[in-house]
Design a protein around this motif. Sequence first.
Motif, PDB file in Angstrom:
ATOM      1  N   VAL A 100      -8.734   4.600 -85.085  1.00 52.13           N
ATOM      2  CA  VAL A 100      -8.167   5.615 -85.979  1.00 52.13           C
ATOM      3  C   VAL A 100      -8.475   7.053 -85.609  1.00 52.13           C
ATOM      4  O   VAL A 100      -7.819   7.961 -86.114  1.00 52.13           O
ATOM      5  CB  VAL A 100      -8.607   5.374 -87.450  1.00 52.13           C
ATOM      6  N   ILE A 101      -9.463   7.298 -84.743  1.00 50.74           N
ATOM      7  CA  ILE A 101      -9.822   8.691 -84.488  1.00 50.74           C
ATOM      8  C   ILE A 101      -9.414   9.148 -83.103  1.00 50.74           C
ATOM      9  O   ILE A 101      -9.875  10.190 -82.632  1.00 50.74           O
ATOM     10  CB  ILE A 101     -11.333   8.926 -84.701  1.00 50.74           C
ATOM     11  N   GLY A 102      -8.541   8.395 -82.447  1.00 51.14           N
ATOM     12  CA  GLY A 102      -8.057   8.803 -81.136  1.00 51.14           C
ATOM     13  C   GLY A 102      -7.241  10.083 -81.219  1.00 51.14           C
ATOM     14  O   GLY A 102      -6.828  10.526 -82.292  1.00 51.14           O
ATOM     15  N   PRO A 103      -6.971  10.711 -80.074  1.00 48.10           N
ATOM     16  CA  PRO A 103      -6.275  11.995 -80.069  1.00 48.10           C
ATOM     17  C   PRO A 103      -4.805  11.912 -80.435  1.00 48.10           C
ATOM     18  O   PRO A 103      -4.195  12.899 -80.819  1.00 48.10           O
ATOM     19  CB  PRO A 103      -6.446  12.473 -78.622  1.00 48.10           C
ATOM     20  N   SER A 104      -4.173  10.741 -80.317  1.00 47.02           N
ATOM     21  CA  SER A 104      -2.745  10.628 -80.567  1.00 47.02           C
ATOM     22  C   SER A 104      -2.418  10.933 -82.022  1.00 47.02           C
ATOM     23  O   SER A 104      -3.113  10.496 -82.939  1.00 47.02           O
ATOM     24  CB  SER A 104      -2.254   9.222 -80.221  1.00 47.02           C
ATOM     25  N   ARG A 105      -1.341  11.690 -82.230  1.00 43.49           N
ATOM     26  CA  ARG A 105      -0.882  12.000 -83.582  1.00 43.49           C
ATOM     27  C   ARG A 105       0.283  11.102 -83.997  1.00 43.49           C
ATOM     28  O   ARG A 105       0.885  11.319 -85.034  1.00 43.49           O
ATOM     29  CB  ARG A 105      -0.461  13.468 -83.666  1.00 43.49           C
ATOM     30  N   GLN A 106       0.603  10.120 -83.165  1.00 44.46           N
ATOM     31  CA  GLN A 106       1.618   9.163 -83.577  1.00 44.46           C
ATOM     32  C   GLN A 106       1.144   8.414 -84.809  1.00 44.46           C
ATOM     33  O   GLN A 106      -0.048   8.123 -84.948  1.00 44.46           O
ATOM     34  CB  GLN A 106       1.901   8.151 -82.467  1.00 44.46           C
ATOM     35  N   PRO A 107       2.042   8.080 -85.725  1.00 44.69           N
ATOM     36  CA  PRO A 107       1.632   7.262 -86.877  1.00 44.69           C
ATOM     37  C   PRO A 107       1.060   5.927 -86.407  1.00 44.69           C
ATOM     38  O   PRO A 107       1.608   5.301 -85.505  1.00 44.69           O
ATOM     39  CB  PRO A 107       2.940   7.059 -87.644  1.00 44.69           C
ATOM     40  N   LYS A 108      -0.027   5.537 -86.992  1.00 38.78           N
ATOM     41  CA  LYS A 108      -0.661   4.269 -86.637  1.00 38.78           C
ATOM     42  C   LYS A 108      -0.216   3.203 -87.638  1.00 38.78           C
ATOM     43  O   LYS A 108      -0.400   3.357 -88.842  1.00 38.78           O
ATOM     44  CB  LYS A 108      -2.173   4.421 -86.610  1.00 38.78           C
ATOM     45  N   VAL A 109       0.379   2.147 -87.110  1.00 41.56           N
ATOM     46  CA  VAL A 109       0.892   1.071 -87.949  1.00 41.56           C
ATOM     47  C   VAL A 109      -0.069  -0.100 -87.853  1.00 41.56           C
ATOM     48  O   VAL A 109      -0.254  -0.677 -86.786  1.00 41.56           O
ATOM     49  CB  VAL A 109       2.310   0.648 -87.511  1.00 41.56           C
ATOM     50  N   PHE A 110      -0.692  -0.454 -88.976  1.00 39.37           N
ATOM     51  CA  PHE A 110      -1.690  -1.512 -89.002  1.00 39.37           C
ATOM     52  C   PHE A 110      -1.070  -2.811 -89.517  1.00 39.37           C
ATOM     53  O   PHE A 110      -0.263  -2.802 -90.436  1.00 39.37           O
ATOM     54  CB  PHE A 110      -2.868  -1.116 -89.894  1.00 39.37           C
ATOM     55  N   SER A 111      -1.481  -3.916 -88.894  1.00 37.83           N
ATOM     56  CA  SER A 111      -0.924  -5.226 -89.228  1.00 37.83           C
ATOM     57  C   SER A 111      -2.005  -6.135 -89.780  1.00 37.83           C
ATOM     58  O   SER A 111      -3.058  -6.314 -89.169  1.00 37.83           O
ATOM     59  CB  SER A 111      -0.308  -5.851 -87.976  1.00 37.83           C
ATOM     60  N   PHE A 112      -1.742  -6.721 -90.942  1.00 43.35           N
ATOM     61  CA  PHE A 112      -2.651  -7.662 -91.587  1.00 43.35           C
ATOM     62  C   PHE A 112      -1.885  -8.950 -91.937  1.00 43.35           C
ATOM     63  O   PHE A 112      -0.669  -8.958 -92.017  1.00 43.35           O
ATOM     64  CB  PHE A 112      -3.214  -7.098 -92.898  1.00 43.35           C
ATOM     65  N   HIS A 113      -2.655 -10.004 -92.196  1.00 43.71           N
ATOM     66  CA  HIS A 113      -2.120 -11.211 -92.814  1.00 43.71           C
ATOM     67  C   HIS A 113      -2.873 -11.469 -94.125  1.00 43.71           C
ATOM     68  O   HIS A 113      -2.286 -11.533 -95.185  1.00 43.71           O
ATOM     69  CB  HIS A 113      -2.247 -12.418 -91.887  1.00 43.71           C
ATOM     70  N   ASP A 114      -4.190 -11.609 -94.015  1.00 46.32           N
ATOM     71  CA  ASP A 114      -5.068 -11.792 -95.173  1.00 46.32           C
ATOM     72  C   ASP A 114      -6.232 -10.814 -95.045  1.00 46.32           C
ATOM     73  O   ASP A 114      -6.543 -10.355 -93.950  1.00 46.32           O
ATOM     74  CB  ASP A 114      -5.646 -13.212 -95.226  1.00 46.32           C
ATOM     75  N   CYS A 115      -6.887 -10.541 -96.164  1.00 46.30           N
ATOM     76  CA  CYS A 115      -8.078  -9.707 -96.098  1.00 46.30           C
ATOM     77  C   CYS A 115      -8.894  -9.886 -97.373  1.00 46.30           C
ATOM     78  O   CYS A 115      -8.335 -10.028 -98.465  1.00 46.30           O
ATOM     79  CB  CYS A 115      -7.697  -8.237 -95.940  1.00 46.30           C
ATOM     80  N   LEU A 116     -10.209  -9.882 -97.228  1.00 42.88           N
ATOM     81  CA  LEU A 116     -11.089  -9.945 -98.380  1.00 42.88           C
ATOM     82  C   LEU A 116     -11.173  -8.579 -99.059  1.00 42.88           C
ATOM     83  O   LEU A 116     -10.987  -7.548 -98.404  1.00 42.88           O
ATOM     84  CB  LEU A 116     -12.482 -10.408 -97.959  1.00 42.88           C
ATOM     85  N   PRO A 117     -11.463  -8.537-100.362  1.00 43.39           N
ATOM     86  CA  PRO A 117     -11.432  -7.270-101.094  1.00 43.39           C
ATOM     87  C   PRO A 117     -12.337  -6.184-100.527  1.00 43.39           C
ATOM     88  O   PRO A 117     -11.897  -5.049-100.321  1.00 43.39           O
ATOM     89  CB  PRO A 117     -11.880  -7.671-102.508  1.00 43.39           C
ATOM     90  N   ASP A 118     -13.611  -6.516-100.253  1.00 43.59           N
ATOM     91  CA  ASP A 118     -14.521  -5.472 -99.797  1.00 43.59           C
ATOM     92  C   ASP A 118     -14.161  -4.998 -98.391  1.00 43.59           C
ATOM     93  O   ASP A 118     -14.336  -3.824 -98.058  1.00 43.59           O
ATOM     94  CB  ASP A 118     -15.969  -5.959 -99.847  1.00 43.59           C
ATOM     95  N   VAL A 119     -13.614  -5.902 -97.584  1.00 47.08           N
ATOM     96  CA  VAL A 119     -13.230  -5.528 -96.227  1.00 47.08           C
ATOM     97  C   VAL A 119     -12.026  -4.585 -96.252  1.00 47.08           C
ATOM     98  O   VAL A 119     -12.032  -3.523 -95.615  1.00 47.08           O
ATOM     99  CB  VAL A 119     -12.927  -6.779 -95.381  1.00 47.08           C
ATOM    100  N   PHE A 120     -10.996  -4.954 -97.017  1.00 49.23           N
ATOM    101  CA  PHE A 120      -9.809  -4.107 -97.071  1.00 49.23           C
ATOM    102  C   PHE A 120     -10.135  -2.751 -97.704  1.00 49.23           C
ATOM    103  O   PHE A 120      -9.674  -1.707 -97.231  1.00 49.23           O
ATOM    104  CB  PHE A 120      -8.700  -4.809 -97.856  1.00 49.23           C
ATOM    105  N   SER A 121     -10.961  -2.742 -98.754  1.00 54.81           N
ATOM    106  CA  SER A 121     -11.375  -1.474 -99.358  1.00 54.81           C
ATOM    107  C   SER A 121     -12.112  -0.610 -98.345  1.00 54.81           C
ATOM    108  O   SER A 121     -11.950   0.616 -98.322  1.00 54.81           O
ATOM    109  CB  SER A 121     -12.283  -1.734-100.567  1.00 54.81           C
ATOM    110  N   GLY A 122     -12.927  -1.252 -97.509  1.00 52.41           N
ATOM    111  CA  GLY A 122     -13.649  -0.503 -96.480  1.00 52.41           C
ATOM    112  C   GLY A 122     -12.722   0.178 -95.501  1.00 52.41           C
ATOM    113  O   GLY A 122     -12.943   1.335 -95.103  1.00 52.41           O
ATOM    114  N   TYR A 123     -11.652  -0.516 -95.098  1.00 54.47           N
ATOM    115  CA  TYR A 123     -10.693   0.088 -94.182  1.00 54.47           C
ATOM    116  C   TYR A 123     -10.000   1.284 -94.829  1.00 54.47           C
ATOM    117  O   TYR A 123      -9.832   2.340 -94.214  1.00 54.47           O
ATOM    118  CB  TYR A 123      -9.628  -0.931 -93.767  1.00 54.47           C
ATOM    119  N   ILE A 124      -9.590   1.115 -96.086  1.00 51.97           N
ATOM    120  CA  ILE A 124      -8.902   2.191 -96.779  1.00 51.97           C
ATOM    121  C   ILE A 124      -9.820   3.398 -96.951  1.00 51.97           C
ATOM    122  O   ILE A 124      -9.421   4.543 -96.717  1.00 51.97           O
ATOM    123  CB  ILE A 124      -8.381   1.712 -98.154  1.00 51.97           C
ATOM    124  N   ASP A 125     -11.052   3.154 -97.368  1.00 50.79           N
ATOM    125  CA  ASP A 125     -12.002   4.249 -97.548  1.00 50.79           C
ATOM    126  C   ASP A 125     -12.226   5.007 -96.250  1.00 50.79           C
ATOM    127  O   ASP A 125     -12.325   6.243 -96.242  1.00 50.79           O
ATOM    128  CB  ASP A 125     -13.340   3.708 -98.070  1.00 50.79           C
TER     129      ASP A 125
END
Length: 346
Positions: free
Chosen positions: A14-39
Motif C-alpha cells: 500500500v505504500i509504494g510510489p505508484s498512484r494507480q488505484p490499488k484494487v484488493f481481492s478477498f474471498h473470506d476474512c475474519l473480523p479483526d483481520v479485515f478491520s486491521g487492513y481497513i485501519d
Amino acid sequence: MMNAWDKARMLWRVIGPSRQPKVFSFHDCLPDVFSGYIDLLLSKRYRFLKGSDLADRIGSRGFRAASGPGSKRREALMTFDDGRRNCWTVIFPLLKKYRIPAILFVIPSRIADTNESYPSLEDYWKGKVSWENLFLSHRRQPYLTWRELEAMRDSGLVEICSHGMEHRIVGVSARVLDFQHPGVYEMPVYFDEWYQAGRPPLDSQWGIPVYERTWAPFASNEFDPDRRADATINDFVKKNGGYLFFKKKDWRRRLFEFHRAQKVPHGSGRFRKLAHGEDLAWSVTESRAAVERRLKVPCPFFSAPLYLVQNGVIASLSAAGYKAAFGGFKPRPRDRFCGPRKPSFD
C-alpha cells in the motif's frame, strides 16, 4: 489484530510510489483481520472508491490515477469474489461500520432463493447470537441469498456484479498443487472442490490432494485422478490432530512427503471428455442477466474465476456489454479492458 508478518505484507502493497488505484481481492476474512487492513489503509489516508469511479479509467497498464484537485491522494477499491456467506456475516457489517464501498462478484447459480434469515456480526455485537452460531451458519448455507444481496444493494455501499454463472472448476493434470485445509471459520480453502463434491463432511476432506485446475470454459477434457490416496492422507491428518494438524508450521511439507511415500504413480488417473462444461459466452452473458434481472441494477463489471483472463474472455465480456473486467495480479498491456488486482489477504 494483524500479526507482524501480515502487517508487513500489507504495508509493502500500500505504500509504494505508484498512484494507480490499488484494487484488493478477498474471498473470506475474519473480523479483526479485515478491520486491521481497513485501519491501516485509513491511516495511510487512502480514499475508498466505488467500482463506478474506475469505469472510465482503464488504461494500457491497468487503472489510471485520478487527475485534477485532490488527485495526489492514494485510492483503493475493495473487491470480494464468489459471494460466500462470510460476506454477510463479517464483511457487510464492517463495510457499514466504516462506511466503505466495495464490489461483490457473485455466482448466480449458487445464490439461494430463500427468505430464511442468517445471523451476522451485528447480531453478535448485540449479544443476539453466539460466535459458534455464526460459524455454523457457514456450513448450513455456504453462499449468500438473493434477499441478502438486496439488502447489500439497498445500503448504497455494495455493487453486485458477475463472477460467472457457475464458476465450475475442473482438474487438468495429475500435478498436486496443495492439500485441502481449513481457512476462515474452518471452511475449506478450496471451496469449489468441496462444494462441487456435494459438500461432504469437512473432517473427511482435510488433507485430500488438490490437483492442477482451471475454469471449465478453458478445458475440453477433465483429469479424473486416482483417489485411492485420499482416504490414506485423510487418516494421516486425523491421527495427527485433525483440524489442529494445520496449526503446525510444516504441515504442507509433511503432507507432500507423505503423499510421495504412498508411491502414487505420476499421472495416476485418466482423462475423460468433460461431461458438464460451462460455455464462456453463455456464462458471462447469463450471469450478468441474472444479476440485473433479480436485483434491478446494472452489472457493469466481471471478475474472472481463478483470476484467469485468457482465451477470448475479453472479447466475450465486451460483446456481453461489460464495462471492465478484473483479472489477475499483473497488468496485461494488450488488454486495455482489464484491470489488475492485488492478491487477497484472507
